[in-house]
Write a protein that holds these residues in place. Structure first.
Motif, PDB file in Angstrom:
ATOM      1  N   ILE A  10       0.919  -1.137  -0.117  1.00  0.00           N
ATOM      2  CA  ILE A  10      -0.291   0.054  -0.157  1.00  0.00           C
ATOM      3  C   ILE A  10       0.929   1.271   0.050  1.00  0.00           C
ATOM      4  N   LEU A  11       0.538   2.313  -0.618  1.00  0.00           N
ATOM      5  CA  LEU A  11       1.010   3.737  -0.834  1.00  0.00           C
ATOM      6  C   LEU A  11      -0.057   4.358  -0.315  1.00  0.00           C
ATOM      7  N   GLU A  12       0.337   5.138   0.746  1.00  0.00           N
ATOM      8  CA  GLU A  12      -0.266   6.279   1.474  1.00  0.00           C
ATOM      9  C   GLU A  12       0.254   7.415   1.265  1.00  0.00           C
ATOM     10  N   ILE A  13      -0.512   8.214   0.452  1.00  0.00           N
ATOM     11  CA  ILE A  13      -0.122   9.641  -0.126  1.00  0.00           C
ATOM     12  C   ILE A  13      -0.677  10.662   1.188  1.00  0.00           C
ATOM     13  N   GLY A  14       0.226  11.361   1.483  1.00  0.00           N
ATOM     14  CA  GLY A  14      -0.087  12.215   2.702  1.00  0.00           C
ATOM     15  C   GLY A  14      -0.439  11.948   3.870  1.00  0.00           C
ATOM     16  N   CYS A  15       0.652  11.258   4.516  1.00  0.00           N
ATOM     17  CA  CYS A  15       0.601  10.278   5.666  1.00  0.00           C
ATOM     18  C   CYS A  15       0.365  11.130   6.975  1.00  0.00           C
ATOM     19  N   GLY A  16       0.442  12.137   7.023  1.00  0.00           N
ATOM     20  CA  GLY A  16       0.070  13.146   8.244  1.00  0.00           C
ATOM     21  C   GLY A  16       0.998  12.774   9.356  1.00  0.00           C
ATOM     22  N   TRP A  17       0.283  12.429  10.465  1.00  0.00           N
ATOM     23  CA  TRP A  17       0.954  12.149  11.627  1.00  0.00           C
ATOM     24  C   TRP A  17       0.974  10.583  12.113  1.00  0.00           C
ATOM     25  N   GLY A  18       0.895   9.645  10.795  1.00  0.00           N
ATOM     26  CA  GLY A  18       0.931   8.325  10.972  1.00  0.00           C
ATOM     27  C   GLY A  18      -0.235   7.506  11.592  1.00  0.00           C
ATOM     28  N   GLY A  19      -1.316   8.113  11.738  1.00  0.00           N
ATOM     29  CA  GLY A  19      -2.498   7.260  12.356  1.00  0.00           C
ATOM     30  C   GLY A  19      -2.937   6.095  11.556  1.00  0.00           C
ATOM     31  N   PHE A  20      -3.391   6.292  10.242  1.00  0.00           N
ATOM     32  CA  PHE A  20      -3.750   5.484   9.422  1.00  0.00           C
ATOM     33  C   PHE A  20      -2.841   4.202   9.486  1.00  0.00           C
ATOM     34  N   ARG A  48       6.550   7.433  15.796  1.00  0.00           N
ATOM     35  CA  ARG A  48       5.335   6.654  16.089  1.00  0.00           C
ATOM     36  C   ARG A  48       5.249   5.165  15.565  1.00  0.00           C
ATOM     37  N   ILE A  49       5.638   5.184  14.473  1.00  0.00           N
ATOM     38  CA  ILE A  49       5.740   3.839  13.641  1.00  0.00           C
ATOM     39  C   ILE A  49       6.983   2.912  14.674  1.00  0.00           C
ATOM     40  N   PHE A  50       8.129   3.561  14.727  1.00  0.00           N
ATOM     41  CA  PHE A  50       9.137   2.933  15.262  1.00  0.00           C
ATOM     42  C   PHE A  50       8.842   2.414  16.894  1.00  0.00           C
ATOM     43  N   LYS A  51       8.020   3.370  17.389  1.00  0.00           N
ATOM     44  CA  LYS A  51       7.699   2.984  18.826  1.00  0.00           C
ATOM     45  C   LYS A  51       6.717   1.897  18.904  1.00  0.00           C
ATOM     46  N   ASN A  52       5.741   1.792  17.794  1.00  0.00           N
ATOM     47  CA  ASN A  52       4.946   0.418  17.910  1.00  0.00           C
ATOM     48  C   ASN A  52       5.388  -0.754  17.324  1.00  0.00           C
ATOM     49  N   GLY A  53       6.717  -0.636  17.011  1.00  0.00           N
ATOM     50  CA  GLY A  53       7.479  -1.857  16.191  1.00  0.00           C
ATOM     51  C   GLY A  53       6.805  -2.260  14.980  1.00  0.00           C
ATOM     52  N   LEU A  54       6.730  -1.173  14.226  1.00  0.00           N
ATOM     53  CA  LEU A  54       6.051  -1.427  12.935  1.00  0.00           C
ATOM     54  C   LEU A  54       6.820  -0.987  11.829  1.00  0.00           C
ATOM     55  N   ASN A  55       8.026  -0.605  12.140  1.00  0.00           N
ATOM     56  CA  ASN A  55       9.192  -0.096  11.051  1.00  0.00           C
ATOM     57  C   ASN A  55       9.611  -1.242  10.083  1.00  0.00           C
TER      58      ASN A  55
END
Length: 87
Positions: A10-20, A48-55
């Motif tokens: 998936i490519l998210e364009i304009g990911c903002g603060w990373g919530g989605f 945010r992504i790193f903190k949640n182990g999703l990197n």
């Protein structure tokens, strides 16, 4: 909302603060590239992504839309553009 299948890209364009990206990363077995042109949003979303182990499955990139689409246009299964109106 989307219904990704296991292994989707998936490519998210304009990911903002990373919530989605965080939501999708926690709930689906996918790989995701997320782009933003905002340095502040890039910094926040990356942490945010790193903190949640999703990197390993979510990549936040500081990139312009046109620069991001040209090389990946034929390898991405889903492109997400979320637009929020703020007062």
């Amino acid at each position: 909302m989307i219904s990704p299948k296991s292994g989707d890209k998936i490519l998210e364009i304009g990911c903002g603060w990373g919530g989605f990206a965080e939501f999708v990363g926690k709930n689906y077995d996918i790989n995701m590239d997320c782009i933003t042109i905002s340095q502040k949003q890039f910094d926040y979303a990356s942490k945010r992504i790193f903190k949640n182990g999703l990197n390993e499955k979510i990549k936040i990139k500081l990139k312009d839309l046109l620069d991001a689409l040209i090389p990946v246009a034929f390898t991405i299964g889903t492109i997400m553009v979320l637009h929020y109106l703020l007062n």
